[in-house]
Design a protein around this motif. Structure first.
Motif, PDB file in Angstrom:
ATOM      1  N   GLY A 202     -59.381   0.032 -43.655  1.00  0.00           N
ATOM      2  CA  GLY A 202     -58.719  -0.508 -42.476  1.00  0.00           C
ATOM      3  C   GLY A 202     -58.072  -1.859 -42.674  1.00  0.00           C
ATOM      4  N   PHE A 203     -58.179  -2.451 -43.887  1.00  0.00           N
ATOM      5  CA  PHE A 203     -57.619  -3.774 -44.134  1.00  0.00           C
ATOM      6  C   PHE A 203     -56.221  -3.660 -44.758  1.00  0.00           C
ATOM      7  N   THR A 204     -55.275  -4.396 -44.191  1.00  0.00           N
ATOM      8  CA  THR A 204     -53.935  -4.521 -44.754  1.00  0.00           C
ATOM      9  C   THR A 204     -53.528  -5.994 -44.707  1.00  0.00           C
ATOM     10  N   ALA A 205     -52.547  -6.358 -45.530  1.00  0.00           N
ATOM     11  CA  ALA A 205     -52.076  -7.742 -45.570  1.00  0.00           C
ATOM     12  C   ALA A 205     -50.607  -7.765 -45.950  1.00  0.00           C
ATOM     13  N   VAL A 206     -49.958  -8.898 -45.675  1.00  0.00           N
ATOM     14  CA  VAL A 206     -48.548  -9.053 -46.014  1.00  0.00           C
ATOM     15  C   VAL A 206     -48.279 -10.505 -46.394  1.00  0.00           C
ATOM     16  N   VAL A 207     -47.369 -10.694 -47.352  1.00  0.00           N
ATOM     17  CA  VAL A 207     -46.798 -11.996 -47.669  1.00  0.00           C
ATOM     18  C   VAL A 207     -45.292 -11.839 -47.582  1.00  0.00           C
ATOM     19  N   SER A 208     -44.638 -12.723 -46.824  1.00  0.00           N
ATOM     20  CA  SER A 208     -43.205 -12.579 -46.570  1.00  0.00           C
ATOM     21  C   SER A 208     -42.479 -13.894 -46.811  1.00  0.00           C
ATOM     22  N   LEU A 209     -41.476 -13.875 -47.687  1.00  0.00           N
ATOM     23  CA  LEU A 209     -40.581 -15.015 -47.907  1.00  0.00           C
ATOM     24  C   LEU A 209     -39.322 -14.748 -47.092  1.00  0.00           C
ATOM     25  N   GLU A 210     -38.977 -15.674 -46.185  1.00  0.00           N
ATOM     26  CA  GLU A 210     -37.932 -15.406 -45.205  1.00  0.00           C
ATOM     27  C   GLU A 210     -36.875 -16.499 -45.198  1.00  0.00           C
ATOM     28  N   GLU A 211     -35.653 -16.096 -44.852  1.00  0.00           N
ATOM     29  CA  GLU A 211     -34.516 -17.005 -44.862  1.00  0.00           C
ATOM     30  C   GLU A 211     -34.291 -17.671 -43.512  1.00  0.00           C
ATOM     31  N   GLY A 212     -34.781 -17.070 -42.420  1.00  0.00           N
ATOM     32  CA  GLY A 212     -34.477 -17.581 -41.097  1.00  0.00           C
ATOM     33  C   GLY A 212     -33.095 -17.152 -40.656  1.00  0.00           C
ATOM     34  N   SER A 213     -32.624 -17.693 -39.545  1.00  0.00           N
ATOM     35  CA  SER A 213     -31.297 -17.344 -39.041  1.00  0.00           C
ATOM     36  C   SER A 213     -30.785 -18.452 -38.138  1.00  0.00           C
ATOM     37  N   LYS A 214     -29.469 -18.434 -37.931  1.00  0.00           N
ATOM     38  CA  LYS A 214     -28.793 -19.395 -37.069  1.00  0.00           C
ATOM     39  C   LYS A 214     -29.186 -20.822 -37.454  1.00  0.00           C
ATOM     40  N   ALA A 215     -29.592 -21.640 -36.462  1.00  0.00           N
ATOM     41  CA  ALA A 215     -29.909 -23.035 -36.736  1.00  0.00           C
ATOM     42  C   ALA A 215     -31.154 -23.195 -37.593  1.00  0.00           C
TER      43      ALA A 215
END
Length: 381
Positions: A202-215
């Protein structure tokens, strides 16, 4: 010459002539057997094999028509009204939308190769509402006649492309109401590089590198970062996410509890907390960044769904933040026939510290206490 000899000679001559003509005849190739579309049940209902390949494809989407009215506005910082709307004026506003989705799946030696796309086409017929290509103002996705909302590739646990932030997708949004961001819970659109872990039990995980948006698009080589962990069982789930805004060096997090109370009733509650020193100093907008979109340090959201029967469901959400901004939304969704649903919703916003410049920057509601509603017709396929 007797009759028998005459007949034999004639037959031989006829055979010779026929053979000569057959040598000159055009030979017609046998038709190849037709290759019918094959159902692919590996990834769920609706998939079929693309002819000549091992790739499974699913095509879906919806056609939607919204009719909204009242003096309730929505937020620019998040995407109110189903995560996608901009401003709403104090009169009627209508929008028609065609949404097209595609999914693909294929098994490889490195794991499952998947893709997902979603494209939205809008037409709004009220200029002041900011809906559609003929708009004279307004903000948000309804101001775009077409938009690419998702386009990602995933191999095994690695996902790259255009997605919504894991700060929202991994923990979940904020219920099944239409206006779910009257107190916003995070920004959405961004390019990502993510990795999903399946730990089992039942265990899950995530690592996310994100750029964002607009300002809030990154202004250096350092990405925004989101991490999350989830524990899911038959009774519900517990999920937590934490984010780092690299532009302003701010941290925000959310924790959520989902409970399946009965076969008819499901409940959830979510709390958020974040730092806002640099955001307040630089932006002066109540401390809102790409992730901590609510006012002040903390906010809370809660709600649930009650299914009366297979056709009818009641959904509600209540939200509140440190700035004393209160949002209440409730709707009834009725499925007339499979694939065609009508939803009627009433929304209420009491603006606490949405005053002066901050009020006009973050919501189009023109009163401290605003009420409005929406009727949505949606044919999904």
């Amino acid at each position: 010459m007797n009759i028998k000899s005459l007949l034999l000679g004639s037959a031989a001559a006829l055979a010779t002539v026929t053979g000569a003509r057959a040598a000159d005849a055009v030979v017609v190739a046998e038709p190849e057997p037709a290759e019918y579309v094959k159902i692919c049940d590996v990834y769920g209902a609706g998939y079929f094999y693309i002819p000549g390949t091992e790739t499974c494809l699913r095509i879906g989407g919806y056609i939607r028509y919204d009719i909204r009215g009242g003096d309730l506005g929505s937020f620019d910082g998040a995407r109110a009204l189903d995560h996608e709307d901009g401003g709403v004026n104090d009169t009627w506003a209508k929008n028609a939308r065609f949404n097209l989705k595609t999914w693909t799946g294929q098994e490889t030696e490195l794991g499952t190769l998947k893709t997902y796309t979603e494209t939205r086409f809008n037409f709004g017929n009220t200029a002041k509402s900011g809906l559609g290509p003929d708009s004279n103002g307004g903000v948000g996705a309804y101001n775009k006649p077409a938009s690419l909302n998702f386009a990602w590739i995933q191999l095994g646990g690695l996902r790259v492309g255009k997605d919504e932030s894991a700060f929202n997708t991994f923990i979940g949004y904020a219920g099944s109401v239409i206006a779910d961001t009257m107190v916003p819970f995070g920004s959405f659109d961004t390019n990502v590089i993510q990795y999903y872990f399946e730990a089992g039990n039942g265990f899950t995980a995530v690592v996310s590198l994100e750029e964002g948006s607009k300002a809030f698009t990154i202004d250096s080589y350092v990405p925004h970062v989101v991490g999350g962990v989830k524990y899911k069982q038959d009774w519900g789930a517990i999920t937590g996410v934490v984010s780092y805004d690299s532009n302003y060096e701010e941290v925000a997090g959310k924790v959520r509890l989902d409970v399946i109370a009965t076969s008819q009733l499901s409940l959830w509650v979510m709390g958020g907390y974040g730092t806002d020193n640099n955001l307040s100093n630089y932006l002066g907008n109540g401390g809102r960044g790409f992730y901590k979109q609510w006012y002040g340090h903390w906010a809370i959201w809660g709600g649930g769904t009650y299914k009366f029967n297979d056709k009818t469901a009641f959904n509600t959400q209540i939200s509140y933040d440190q700035g004393k901004n209160l949002g209440i939304a409730a709707n009834v969704a009725y499925s007339i026939v499979p694939g065609f649903t009508i939803t009627a919703e009433v929304d209420y916003l009491n603006a606490g510290k949405f005053g002066a410049a901050d009020f006009s920057n973050w919501t189009s509601a023109d009163k401290k206490s605003s009420i409005g509603g929406v009727v949505r017709f949606q044919r999904s396929f």
